[in-house]
Design a protein around this motif. Structure first.
Motif, PDB file in Angstrom:
ATOM      1  N   LYS A   1      10.404  25.293   9.249  1.00 23.56           N
ATOM      2  CA  LYS A   1      11.234  24.310   8.355  1.00 23.56           C
ATOM      3  C   LYS A   1      10.070  23.352   7.665  1.00 23.56           C
ATOM      4  O   LYS A   1       9.247  23.019   8.282  1.00 23.56           O
ATOM      5  CB  LYS A   1      12.248  23.579   8.662  1.00 23.56           C
ATOM      6  N   ILE A   2       9.809  23.405   6.236  1.00 23.83           N
ATOM      7  CA  ILE A   2       8.955  22.709   5.844  1.00 23.83           C
ATOM      8  C   ILE A   2       9.492  21.238   5.666  1.00 23.83           C
ATOM      9  O   ILE A   2      10.598  21.056   5.215  1.00 23.83           O
ATOM     10  CB  ILE A   2       8.464  23.058   4.144  1.00 23.83           C
ATOM     11  N   GLY A   3       8.679  20.042   6.185  1.00 25.06           N
ATOM     12  CA  GLY A   3       9.053  18.819   5.997  1.00 25.06           C
ATOM     13  C   GLY A   3       7.977  17.979   6.471  1.00 25.06           C
ATOM     14  O   GLY A   3       6.887  18.237   6.006  1.00 25.06           O
ATOM     15  N   ASN A   4       8.236  16.692   6.939  1.00 28.43           N
ATOM     16  CA  ASN A   4       6.772  15.769   7.252  1.00 28.43           C
ATOM     17  C   ASN A   4       6.813  15.090   8.468  1.00 28.43           C
ATOM     18  O   ASN A   4       6.020  14.449   8.678  1.00 28.43           O
ATOM     19  CB  ASN A   4       6.675  14.838   6.209  1.00 28.43           C
ATOM     20  N   ASN A   5       7.860  15.426   9.281  1.00 28.00           N
ATOM     21  CA  ASN A   5       7.911  15.021  10.628  1.00 28.00           C
ATOM     22  C   ASN A   5       7.832  16.130  11.653  1.00 28.00           C
ATOM     23  O   ASN A   5       8.916  16.663  12.009  1.00 28.00           O
ATOM     24  CB  ASN A   5       9.043  14.011  10.859  1.00 28.00           C
TER      25      ASN A   5
ATOM     26  N   ILE B   1       0.984  -1.112  -0.047  1.00 25.64           N
ATOM     27  CA  ILE B   1       0.055  -0.107   0.006  1.00 25.64           C
ATOM     28  C   ILE B   1       0.939   1.308  -0.130  1.00 25.64           C
ATOM     29  O   ILE B   1       1.667   1.231   0.780  1.00 25.64           O
ATOM     30  CB  ILE B   1      -0.762   0.056   1.245  1.00 25.64           C
ATOM     31  N   ARG B   2       0.806   1.980  -0.859  1.00 28.11           N
ATOM     32  CA  ARG B   2       1.540   3.257  -1.104  1.00 28.11           C
ATOM     33  C   ARG B   2       0.941   4.344  -0.740  1.00 28.11           C
ATOM     34  O   ARG B   2      -0.284   4.479  -1.056  1.00 28.11           O
ATOM     35  CB  ARG B   2       1.986   3.263  -2.467  1.00 28.11           C
ATOM     36  N   TYR B   3       1.425   5.406  -0.198  1.00 31.34           N
ATOM     37  CA  TYR B   3       1.056   6.474   0.265  1.00 31.34           C
ATOM     38  C   TYR B   3       1.764   7.837  -0.378  1.00 31.34           C
ATOM     39  O   TYR B   3       2.708   7.546  -0.595  1.00 31.34           O
ATOM     40  CB  TYR B   3       1.351   6.924   1.868  1.00 31.34           C
ATOM     41  N   ASN B   4       0.908   8.894  -0.518  1.00 31.17           N
ATOM     42  CA  ASN B   4       1.491  10.087  -1.100  1.00 31.17           C
ATOM     43  C   ASN B   4       2.461  10.609  -0.253  1.00 31.17           C
ATOM     44  O   ASN B   4       3.404  10.977  -0.847  1.00 31.17           O
ATOM     45  CB  ASN B   4       0.520  11.104  -1.500  1.00 31.17           C
ATOM     46  N   ASN B   5       2.428  10.712   0.804  1.00 34.36           N
ATOM     47  CA  ASN B   5       3.112  11.209   2.160  1.00 34.36           C
ATOM     48  C   ASN B   5       2.780  10.475   3.241  1.00 34.36           C
ATOM     49  O   ASN B   5       1.747  10.019   3.685  1.00 34.36           O
ATOM     50  CB  ASN B   5       3.309  12.563   1.968  1.00 34.36           C
ATOM     51  N   LEU B   6       3.734  10.931   4.014  1.00 32.33           N
ATOM     52  CA  LEU B   6       3.785  10.424   5.757  1.00 32.33           C
ATOM     53  C   LEU B   6       3.988  11.557   6.530  1.00 32.33           C
ATOM     54  O   LEU B   6       5.072  12.334   6.387  1.00 32.33           O
ATOM     55  CB  LEU B   6       4.762   9.163   5.871  1.00 32.33           C
ATOM     56  N   TYR B   7       3.016  11.768   7.462  1.00 35.95           N
ATOM     57  CA  TYR B   7       3.317  12.806   8.440  1.00 35.95           C
ATOM     58  C   TYR B   7       3.190  12.366   9.849  1.00 35.95           C
ATOM     59  O   TYR B   7       2.503  11.531  10.148  1.00 35.95           O
ATOM     60  CB  TYR B   7       2.334  13.917   8.280  1.00 35.95           C
ATOM     61  N   PHE B   8       4.169  12.856  10.584  1.00 33.85           N
ATOM     62  CA  PHE B   8       4.074  12.595  12.194  1.00 33.85           C
ATOM     63  C   PHE B   8       3.771  13.701  12.932  1.00 33.85           C
ATOM     64  O   PHE B   8       4.484  14.781  12.749  1.00 33.85           O
ATOM     65  CB  PHE B   8       5.567  12.163  12.792  1.00 33.85           C
ATOM     66  N   LEU B   9       3.141  13.412  13.940  1.00 37.66           N
ATOM     67  CA  LEU B   9       2.933  14.595  15.002  1.00 37.66           C
ATOM     68  C   LEU B   9       3.183  13.703  16.490  1.00 37.66           C
ATOM     69  O   LEU B   9       2.595  12.483  16.581  1.00 37.66           O
ATOM     70  CB  LEU B   9       1.467  15.080  15.180  1.00 37.66           C
ATOM     71  N   GLY B  10       4.167  14.447  17.359  1.00 41.91           N
ATOM     72  CA  GLY B  10       4.278  13.687  18.456  1.00 41.91           C
ATOM     73  C   GLY B  10       5.674  14.079  19.326  1.00 41.91           C
ATOM     74  O   GLY B  10       5.863  15.304  19.208  1.00 41.91           O
ATOM     75  N   ASP B  11       6.377  13.230  19.974  1.00 41.31           N
ATOM     76  CA  ASP B  11       7.395  13.696  20.830  1.00 41.31           C
ATOM     77  C   ASP B  11       8.493  13.019  20.429  1.00 41.31           C
ATOM     78  O   ASP B  11       8.617  12.446  19.272  1.00 41.31           O
ATOM     79  CB  ASP B  11       6.800  13.370  22.358  1.00 41.31           C
ATOM     80  N   SER B  12       9.357  12.524  21.472  1.00 44.65           N
ATOM     81  CA  SER B  12      10.752  12.082  21.383  1.00 44.65           C
ATOM     82  C   SER B  12      10.631  10.554  20.639  1.00 44.65           C
ATOM     83  O   SER B  12      11.823  10.312  19.972  1.00 44.65           O
ATOM     84  CB  SER B  12      11.677  12.072  22.399  1.00 44.65           C
ATOM     85  N   LEU B  13       9.745  10.040  20.836  1.00 47.39           N
ATOM     86  CA  LEU B  13       9.590   8.545  20.306  1.00 47.39           C
ATOM     87  C   LEU B  13       9.465   8.530  18.889  1.00 47.39           C
ATOM     88  O   LEU B  13       9.910   7.566  18.153  1.00 47.39           O
ATOM     89  CB  LEU B  13       8.414   7.748  20.942  1.00 47.39           C
ATOM     90  N   SER B  14       8.988   9.656  18.222  1.00 44.59           N
ATOM     91  CA  SER B  14       8.950   9.586  16.771  1.00 44.59           C
ATOM     92  C   SER B  14       9.797  10.841  16.131  1.00 44.59           C
ATOM     93  O   SER B  14       9.967  10.951  14.967  1.00 44.59           O
ATOM     94  CB  SER B  14       7.664   9.699  16.192  1.00 44.59           C
TER      95      SER B  14
ATOM     96  N   LEU C   1      11.976  11.075   5.099  1.00 42.44           N
ATOM     97  CA  LEU C   1      11.463  11.770   6.289  1.00 42.44           C
ATOM     98  C   LEU C   1      12.224  12.928   6.525  1.00 42.44           C
ATOM     99  O   LEU C   1      13.403  12.884   6.585  1.00 42.44           O
ATOM    100  CB  LEU C   1      11.479  10.976   7.372  1.00 42.44           C
ATOM    101  N   VAL C   2      11.613  14.091   6.713  1.00 48.31           N
ATOM    102  CA  VAL C   2      12.437  15.579   6.992  1.00 48.31           C
ATOM    103  C   VAL C   2      11.681  16.105   8.040  1.00 48.31           C
ATOM    104  O   VAL C   2      10.525  16.511   8.206  1.00 48.31           O
ATOM    105  CB  VAL C   2      12.039  16.407   5.763  1.00 48.31           C
ATOM    106  N   PRO C   3      12.662  16.529   9.089  1.00 51.99           N
ATOM    107  CA  PRO C   3      11.882  17.155  10.384  1.00 51.99           C
ATOM    108  C   PRO C   3      11.414  18.545  10.079  1.00 51.99           C
ATOM    109  O   PRO C   3      11.914  19.284   9.140  1.00 51.99           O
ATOM    110  CB  PRO C   3      13.169  17.234  11.263  1.00 51.99           C
ATOM    111  N   ALA C   4      10.472  18.956  10.662  1.00 51.53           N
ATOM    112  CA  ALA C   4       9.664  19.980  10.307  1.00 51.53           C
ATOM    113  C   ALA C   4       9.107  20.657  11.522  1.00 51.53           C
ATOM    114  O   ALA C   4       8.972  20.047  12.360  1.00 51.53           O
ATOM    115  CB  ALA C   4       8.600  19.601   9.629  1.00 51.53           C
TER     116      ALA C   4
END
Length: 338
Positions: free
Chosen positions: A108-112, A30-43, A93-96
């Protein structure tokens, strides 16, 4: 070159090789267009240290760094599960981040968008670390994501936050106030998820919180029972709230029981003879906010050679083996039917 330096280089090279192996382990069905994370140190995959450098407004310090045995900019001795999952899905995966400090916007634009130390809610203003942490509460992270991106129906959003909320709740003397804090946090998390859905998010994985009483920070401490009870309370309120959202928004939200997985991994590690009652290092992460490097100090009987014999990297963060297990499990969850 000293023996210690040779060990350090050997460990870093091994981690680089392991990361490359993880990146090519499997292809996503299953392919996704993008992956985004919201969270704390674990991710978190580098936002904490990136933001810390932004706070270095007077440029009087050298560029802060995480030193070995920390791996790159991760709060572990290897990549966090967010990076492992991104590799498996074939997504960079790019910190944001995006926040306002002294009337200036830093972004900074990214996805994590996960940031170490972040909570669902804001800390009281009189707590010193609120100056930093309150810029990255869960709603603030979601706001930054939506400012930077237009979500599509085939984007995957992962929300994994709550550990710091629990730590804060344990440190509140009145148990009723502690529970009220947790109730408020779950309500805010629910509102944040609804906001994401209203902005076209259609594939969301939400994790609960691990039992923090089993971490070195609380294990065998006078607050251990309180930490256990509040962890159970958090996850029961969380489950009730998430089930409500699943009923209202069917086939959008998947639940990841991090607590069950955490306990299973802990038991498995113990059976293999691993060390679970203390961390491999002692780390002060907050020093990065004052322009200093984060330099872990090995605890007694630990070194570069046997660090992977430990379940915990420090007082609360797991070592790389745990992140590898989480990456595999959440990957499988992402590949199951929506």
């Amino acid at each position: 070159m000293s023996e210690a330096d040779e060990r350090k280089i050997k460990l870093l090279r091994e981690n680089e090789i392991n990361n490359q192996m993880i990146a090519t382990k499997s292809n996503s069905d299953i392919r996704y267009n993008n992956l985004y994370f919201l969270g704390d140190s674990l991710s978190d995959s580098g936002a904490f240290i990136g933001v810390a450098r932004e706070f270095n407004i007077f440029n009087i310090f050298k560029s802060q760094e995480f030193e070995a045995p920390l791996y790159k900019d991760f709060c572990s001795n290897g990549p966090t599960y967010s990076q492992i999952l991104a590799n498996k899905l074939g997504i960079k995966l790019v910190p944001a981040w995006r926040f306002k400090f002294l009337k200036q916007i830093y972004e900074k634009i990214g996805n994590n968008y996960a940031v170490a130390g972040a909570q669902i809610t804001k800390l009281p203003f009189w707590k010193l670390k609120s100056i930093f942490c309150n810029n990255f509460s869960l709603p603030k992270q979601a706001k930054a994501l939506l400012k930077h991106h237009q979500l599509t129906e085939n984007d995957l959003v992962i929300i994994n936050i709550g550990g710091n909320e629990l730590i804060n709740a344990v440190n509140i003397s009145d148990i009723n106030e502690s529970k009220a804090t947790i109730n408020n946090a779950i309500n805010i998390q629910k509102a944040t998820i609804i906001n994401l859905i209203n902005n076209n998010a259609r594939k969301i994985i939400v994790a609960n919180a691990p039992d923090i009483s089993k971490t070195p920070s609380f294990l065998n401490s006078y607050n251990m029972d309180k930490a256990k009870n509040l962890s159970e309370y958090f996850n029961s309120v969380w489950l009730e709230g998430m089930k409500q959202l699943q009923t209202k928004y069917p086939q959008i939200i998947k639940l990841f029981d991090l607590n069950v997985v955490f306990n299973k991994n802990l038991d498995e590690f113990q059976k293999k003879g691993g060390i679970t009652n203390k961390g491999s290092t002692d780390v002060n992460y907050s020093c990065i906010l004052f322009g200093l490097n984060v330099k872990p100090e090995f605890n007694e009987d630990c070194d570069f050679y046997n660090i992977n014999d430990y379940f915990f990297f420090d007082f609360i963060h797991p070592t790389s083996w745990v992140h590898e297990q989480l990456g595999d499990i959440i990957y499988d969850l992402s590949q199951s039917k929506w």
